[in-house]
Structure formats: structure tokens, C-alpha cells
Design an enzyme around this catalytic site. Structure first.
Site, PDB file in Angstrom:
ATOM      1  CB  CYS A  94      -0.919  -0.021   1.217  1.00 53.28           C
ATOM      2  SG  CYS A  94      -1.875   1.493   1.457  1.00 53.28           S
ATOM      3  CB  CYS A  97       1.214   4.219   5.892  1.00 53.28           C
ATOM      4  SG  CYS A  97      -0.433   4.462   6.601  1.00 53.28           S
ATOM      5  CB  CYS A 173      -7.600   1.236   6.089  1.00 55.50           C
ATOM      6  SG  CYS A 173      -6.531   2.698   5.990  1.00 55.50           S
ATOM      7  CE1 TYR A 272      -5.365  29.613  -3.953  1.00 53.96           C
ATOM      8  CE2 TYR A 272      -4.466  30.869  -2.112  1.00 53.96           C
ATOM      9  CZ  TYR A 272      -4.436  30.509  -3.442  1.00 53.96           C
ATOM     10  OH  TYR A 272      -3.465  31.037  -4.268  1.00 53.96           O
ATOM     11  CD  GLU A 296     -12.878  27.374  -2.596  1.00 49.94           C
ATOM     12  OE1 GLU A 296     -12.792  26.522  -3.507  1.00 49.94           O
ATOM     13  OE2 GLU A 296     -11.975  27.572  -1.755  1.00 49.94           O
ATOM     14  CG  ASP A 363      -5.996  26.408   3.849  1.00 46.18           C
ATOM     15  OD1 ASP A 363      -4.971  25.713   3.661  1.00 46.18           O
ATOM     16  OD2 ASP A 363      -7.040  25.952   4.324  1.00 46.18           O
ATOM     17  CB  CYS A 390      -1.058  20.586   2.929  1.00 50.02           C
ATOM     18  SG  CYS A 390      -1.368  21.028   1.206  1.00 50.02           S
TER      19      CYS A 390
END
Length: 434
Positions: A94, A97, A173, A272, A296, A363, A390
């Protein structure tokens, strides 16, 4: 026939399937460690800095700048290594992760190292970083409240193999919230479906959405936000954007408001803006004598946001891409037949855009705000701005643009909102240099 199981291939001849022994070097952005074999650079998954491992090349060959590889055998283990709790986390499995083989405190230290390195390399900022756990997190598992499961040709739901379209059927999961697994989606039969989206909202039962389904067809769910600076239930489309860690939204809202310290009567800009979480918190702080303008692009998000902010009519939503609302040239690219050409931008800012702002929240998506948007924001002369990131590299690039234009990085907080993965969320506060 070449024996791919022995470390005999010279560095310049390494190809997919070859195995060599290497010492894992520093952590890299993306969840890899950097290793070298006879001058070749390898980006290695499932290793920890300092370990001696046998790796198998998974991508790349002669002439490539670097190779990708999996650590298939640990020869000298780091004291930070643990047995991965999930049977689907490992070489060739997978791709969800990156760090299940690493102790949770060390995962956070590695993420902090990545943020520090990106800021130093791309923005010339030397800053000590600590990655904080998000409230409610105990062991890094069962936190994900929005999960998309891929579906294979036999109709079995699962996760995609790392950097592949192959689907690995799974019966659990471990980072998905228990209500998601409890829907029985992973035991279902989904022939003819592309994927299954499962949402476990703060309020009410989990929602299962069959894909492809546009956001217009997905149901609304209610998320309960209980931050110090804002306590409110927020309606959001099941396929719209919402933080997937149950403690993340409140944590980020408080970090932004604490950092900006918006004052009654001030004018705020929320870029955003999504469904209006930051806009609502700003509106609470500045009061009805203040003003909040939120921008937005997503039609569904804007429609929902306007309902979410009805109780604070001094919030005004502008629908449109942020760069287009500012009237600056887009850095995005057009998909489809015209791929590669720049998107056209308006020649002037949107008429609803204020001429100035006291504080700004950005953002942006993973690609960052970009130079043109940063310049447009700076032209509003805010006293402070909050950047919610992020992606550490995007944050570092935009930090460099802001510093060039007279804004200094004040506080920086990093949060482990995505345990077991390489992702990290940052809230950076910039202030105009005096």
C-alpha cells in the site's frame, strides 16, 4: 541471466529489480531517505536514516538522475524502528503510509527535519521546528475520517500500490476511523464502481459515496467545530474539502487566530476559503464593524459557505480562482487538448476585492500560492498574514517571495495531522517588517 538478488550491479548499470546494500542517509521530502551506491542517488522507502539496508530498485535505470527503491531487508536497524502494525504497509504494498516502521515521536522529528531543510534550502531561513501532535491523537492510528478506497476489476475495495494503479484488496485500514471500517465497505462487492468514498462526520452516521460521483450529487454532512476561537457546526459536502483528522480543523483555526490577533473593526481577506471555517473565525474576531472577504473557486463550496456564514453578514464571498480574482497571470496549466498553455487571467482585479486588508489568510492547495498571488497580497499592505501549508516545499518557496517583499516569518507551528504518512501541516505567521 542476470542475478538480481546479489549486490553485483555497478552504480551506472542499476535497473529495476537490482538489489544493493546501502546506508540510509538523510530524510527527504516525500517520505524517502536518500542513499548512494557507487555515485548513483537512490530515494529509498521503508528505511530510517543511519540504517544499513538491502534495497531493490523499483523505478529508473541508466541515465536517470536518481532511482527509486524499497528497503527489502534491514541489515543494521535503527533503534527507532518498530514492527509496522499494518500488514499492508511494506515494500511493494500500500502506498498510503510511509512511516509505519518508525516510532511515532521519531516520525515527527523526521517531518520537522524536512520542514527545516526546505525552509533553509528554498528560503534561506534557519529555523528550529517542532512537529506537534494534533489533540486527540494517541498512537497515530484510526484518525482518518475521510477515506477513498479503490476498487479492482473483481469489485473488491482496497488501496493502491505505491506509485501504481494496481489495487490491493484489504480487510482493514488502520489509519481509517473505526466508523469507516464499520460500514462493511471493505467486505462489499462493488463491481462496476471506480472507487468508494467513505466519510465519518462529526455528527451523524458514516456516508458511503460511489465514484465517479460529482460533488453536486454527494450528500451534505455536518462537522462539529469546537475551537477556542470558533464553536459552530459546519455543513460541508461529503466529497468537499474538510480536514481528515478530527482534531485538525479546530487546531488550525486557533493557530491562525492566535497568530494574527485580528482586532474589532479590521478588514480581513480569506483566500482559498473553502466552506468558510477561517472566514467565520475571522468574522467572530472583527465583529460586525469589521469586514471579511473570502475567495474560493469551487461552486459547491461557495454555495455551502454562504449558508454557513449567514449569521455573520459582514462576510462576503467572491467566487473565482484566487489568481483571477486578483487579475494576475495564472501559474496553472490547462488540462486536456490545450494542455501546457497558460490559463487566461482577467486584466484587472475583481470589483469586490478590497483595496487593502489588515490581515490575510492563505490556505492554498499543495502547489502553494505562487509568486504572482504573493505579490498581489503584499500590494494590499496587510499588517500580518497567516499561511496554512500542507506542503513544506511550497511553503518555503512562498516564504522566499514574502521575505523579498518585506514580510518576515514570525511564528511557525507544524502539526502531525497525518500520522504514519510523510505529510505535515504548517501554520506560518508573517508580519510586515517595520
Amino acid at each position: 541471466m542476470t542475478d538480481h538478488s546479489t549486490p553485483t550491479a555497478p552504480g551506472d548499470a542499476l535497473g529495476v529489480g537490482d538489489e544493493v546494500e546501502v546506508v540510509a542517509g538523510q530524510i527527504a521530502h516525500g517520505g524517502f531517505v536518500v542513499a548512494r551506491h557507487e555515485g548513483r542517488v537512490l530515494f529509498v522507502r521503508h528505511a530510517i536514516p543511519g540504517e544499513r539496508v538491502r534495497v531493490r530498485v523499483t523505478e529508473g535505470g541508466a541515465g536517470d538522475r536518481f532511482l527509486r527503491a524499497d528497503a527489502v531487508e534491514v541489515l543494521e536497524a535503527s533503534p527507532e524502528r518498530v514492527e509496522a502494525p499494518c500488514p499492508y504497509a511494506g515494500p511493494g504494498l500500500c502506498g498510503g503510509c510511509d512511516f509505519q516502521h518508525v516510532r511515532l515521536p521519531e516520525q515527527r522529528r523526521l517531518k520537522a527535519t524536512v520542514v527545516q531543510e526546505q525552509l533553509r534550502r528554498l528560503a534561506g531561513v534557519d529555523r528550529e521546528v517542532t512537529v506537534e501532535p494534533v489533540p486527540g491523537d494517541v498512537d497515530g492510528l484510526r484518525w482518518r475520517t475521510r477515506t477513498e478506497f479503490a476498487v479492482d476489476d473483481a469489485g473488491r475495495a482496497g488501496m493502491r500500490r505505491h506509485r501504481s494503479h494496481d489495487v490491493i484488496p484489504v480487510d482493514d485500514c488502520l489509519i481509517a476511523a473505526e466508523p469507516i471500517v464499520g460500514t462493511g465497505v471493505l467486505q462489499g462487492h462493488w463491481v462496476g464502481e471506480k472507487a468508494i468514498d467513505v466519510v465519518a462526520p462529526s455528527v451523524g452516521s458514516p456516508v458511503v459515496v460511489r465514484l465517479p460521483t460529482g460533488t453536486d450529487d454527494a450528500p451534505l454532512v455536518t462537522e462539529r467545530l469546537r475551537a477556542r476561537s470558533l464553536s459552530r457546526d459546519v455543513d460541508v459536502n461529503a466529497r468537499g474539502f474538510w480536514q481528515v483528522h478530527p482534531g485538525a480543523a479546530a487546531t488550525f483555526v486557533d493557530a491562525v487566530i492566535d497568530g494574527l490577533r485580528p482586532q474589532p473593526g479590521e478588514r480581513c481577506l480569506d483566500l482559498y476559503a473553502g466552506v468558510g471555517v477561517f472566514a467565520s473565525a475571522l468574522a467572530e474576531a472583527v465583529g460586525e464593524r469589521g469586514q471579511v472577504v473570502a475567495v474560493e473557486s469551487d461552486t459547491t463550496a461557495v454555495a455551502q459557505a454562504r449558508l454557513n456564514v449567514e449569521q455573520t453578514p459582514w462576510v462576503h464571498y467572491v467566487q473565482g480562482r484566487v489568481d483571477h480574482v486578483f487579475g494576475v497571470e495564472s501559474t496553472g496549466r490547462v488540462a486536456g487538448p490545450r494542455r501546457g498553455r497558460r490559463r487566461s487571467a482577467p486584466r484587472r482585479p475583481h470589483s469586490d476585492l478590497p483595496p487593502s486588508a489588515d490581515v490575510v489568510v492563505l490556505d492554498p492547495p499543495r502547489t502553494g500560492a505562487g509568486k504572482a498571488v504573493v505579490e498581489a497580497v503584499v500590494a494590499l499592505a496587510p499588517r500580518a498574514l497567516a499561511y496554512v501549508a500542507c506542503d513544506p516545499a511550497a511553503l518555503a518557496r512562498d516564504t522566499a517571495y514574502l521575505q523579498e517583499r518585506g514580510y518576515a516569518l514570525g511564528s511557525l507551528r507544524a502539526f502531525d495531522a497525518f500520522p504514519m504518512t510523510h505529510h505535515v501541516e504548517c501554520v506560518a505567521i508573517f508580519e510586515r517588517a517595520r
